[in-house]
Design an enzyme around this catalytic site. Structure first.
Site, PDB file in Angstrom:
ATOM      1  N   ASP A 273       0.824  -1.211   0.000  1.00  0.00           N
ATOM      2  CA  ASP A 273       0.000   0.000   0.000  1.00  0.00           C
ATOM      3  C   ASP A 273       0.858   1.262   0.000  1.00  0.00           C
ATOM      4  O   ASP A 273       1.825   1.374   0.759  1.00  0.00           O
ATOM      5  CB  ASP A 273      -0.912  -0.009   1.228  1.00  0.00           C
ATOM      6  CG  ASP A 273      -1.938   1.114   1.193  1.00  0.00           C
ATOM      7  OD1 ASP A 273      -2.227   1.624   0.094  1.00  0.00           O
ATOM      8  OD2 ASP A 273      -2.444   1.478   2.264  1.00  0.00           O
ATOM      9  N   CYS A 307      -8.027  -1.831  -5.046  1.00  0.00           N
ATOM     10  CA  CYS A 307      -6.989  -2.112  -4.059  1.00  0.00           C
ATOM     11  C   CYS A 307      -7.670  -1.959  -2.715  1.00  0.00           C
ATOM     12  O   CYS A 307      -8.653  -2.657  -2.447  1.00  0.00           O
ATOM     13  CB  CYS A 307      -5.783  -1.202  -4.255  1.00  0.00           C
ATOM     14  SG  CYS A 307      -6.168   0.543  -4.501  1.00  0.00           S
TER      15      CYS A 307
END
Length: 376
Positions: A273, A307
């Site tokens: 991330d 995501c």
């Protein structure tokens, strides 16, 4: 491309209409003294004398000048910015990290404020308070943008506005192909059914997941079954599974009442991330796998990409695929233009300057692998 400020033009047109109305009324032949007396406000209680307004002064009012808001300036930048790079220029530009950072920081994020989405109960369906689905600000012309709304709305059996809400946007693909993708956040426990409803509604052939379920904290819930699961009215089954070092592919079926459809799910877990992968090769392999899956797909619906927040890694993947298509087709690429176009559809796409640099690096690697003709 429409660059005019719609709000400004409406205000300007209203001003012209008011002036026209004033022009018709400001030249009585010979106003009588009694008519002029009616201009004064009658203060006596119970008076039935009407108030007459003197319109003669409107003819001298200057036209209202268009005033462009910060949003108008943002959209003009996003619609007009471009930096086309030929293959040899791309290799050099990808190494200019300071220049890339400066270029990236000039791109307006175009985030939506919570006040712009006054939908009851919406906040409980957002994984992050500041990452909200954009609303497209384009003119609804059939040949440009038939639907001015880029936010996905759920339609099936929805009686309340909050029931139709999902944190997702339609994304324009290569060569202006409308709704080629849907960018969305990682499903939450209370939005899993909404996610599968969106997949069904949009006839989605492929889901690309670019996150792990956990990265220090939850990034996405496990929204698909091990073998078979029920999500609201939908039954999802795993028909096949194949694993490789870089990604996992699942062949799913989704059933609603008597109808069953096939959906492919590709999990790409190796991208951390708000960071970048160690190598661009796995991402290019993912792009290649997606191309292969879409060529075999029975449905022409949009590809869902997510995501955790649905802007960083999601934006990088979509921008990479569009950039590869540009390079293959034209032998050149406009990465700045691609990112700006993505941010019109969903604010904040490509989250960090490091991701912007990695995007250039990845496309430079792809360009180096193309035949020398470069598509010409």
């Amino acid at each position: 491309m429409v660059q005019a400020c719609l709000v400004c033009s409406r205000v300007h047109n209203s001003s012209l209409s008011a002036q026209a109305a004033g022009a018709d009324m400001d030249k009585p032949d010979k106003p009588s003294p009694s008519a002029r007396k009616h201009v004064h406000l009658q203060e006596r209680r119970g008076s039935n004398v009407s108030l007459v307004l003197d319109m003669s002064s409107l003819g001298s009012v200057e036209p209202i000048q268009p005033i462009c808001t910060p949003r108008d300036i943002t959209l003009k930048f996003l619609r007009t910015s471009s930096h086309v790079l030929r293959r040899e220029e791309l290799q050099q530009h990808a190494q200019s990290l300071t220049q890339l950072q400066e270029e990236f920081l000039k791109i307006p994020p175009n985030f939506v404020s919570p006040e712009e989405l006054e939908i009851p109960g919406r906040a409980s369906k957002d994984r992050y308070k500041t990452i909200l689905p954009s609303m497209c600000h384009c003119i609804p012309l059939p040949h440009i943008c038939p639907d001015p709304e880029s936010r996905v709305c759920l339609r099936r059996a929805r009686s309340q506005e909050e029931d139709s809400y999902i944190n997702a946007n339609y994304i324009t693909g290569y060569a202006g192909r409308l709704r080629e993708y849907i960018a969305t956040q990682g499903p939450m426990l209370n939005t899993v059914t909404d996610f599968w409803e969106m997949v069904w509604q949009e006839e989605v052939p492929l889901i690309v997941m670019i996150t792990k379920l956990q990265e220090r904290k939850e990034k996405c819930v496990h929204y698909w079954p091990e073998k078979e699961g029920t999500y609201g009215p939908f039954t999802v089954r795993v028909q096949g599974l194949s694993e490789c070092v870089e990604y996992v592919v699942r062949d799913l079926s989704i059933q609603l009442e008597g109808e069953c459809r096939q959906v492919k799910h590709i999990l790409f877990p190796s991208w951390p991330d708000q960071q970048t992968p160690e190598s661009a090769k796995p991402l290019l392999h993912l792009v290649s796998k997606v191309e292969e899956a879409l060529q075999a797909a029975a449905s022409p619906g949009p590809t869902v990409v997510h995501c955790s927040a649905g802007i960083g890694r999601t934006g990088c993947f979509i921008a990479t695929r569009i950039g590869c298509q540009q390079l293959k087709d034209k032998g050149e690429v406009d990465i700045l233009g691609i990112v700006c176009r993505l941010r019109i559809d969903r604010g904040g796409m490509i989250q960090t300057s490091e991701q912007y640099q990695f995007l250039h690096h990845t496309l430079a690697l792809y360009a180096s692998q193309l035949p020398e003709a470069g598509g010409h």
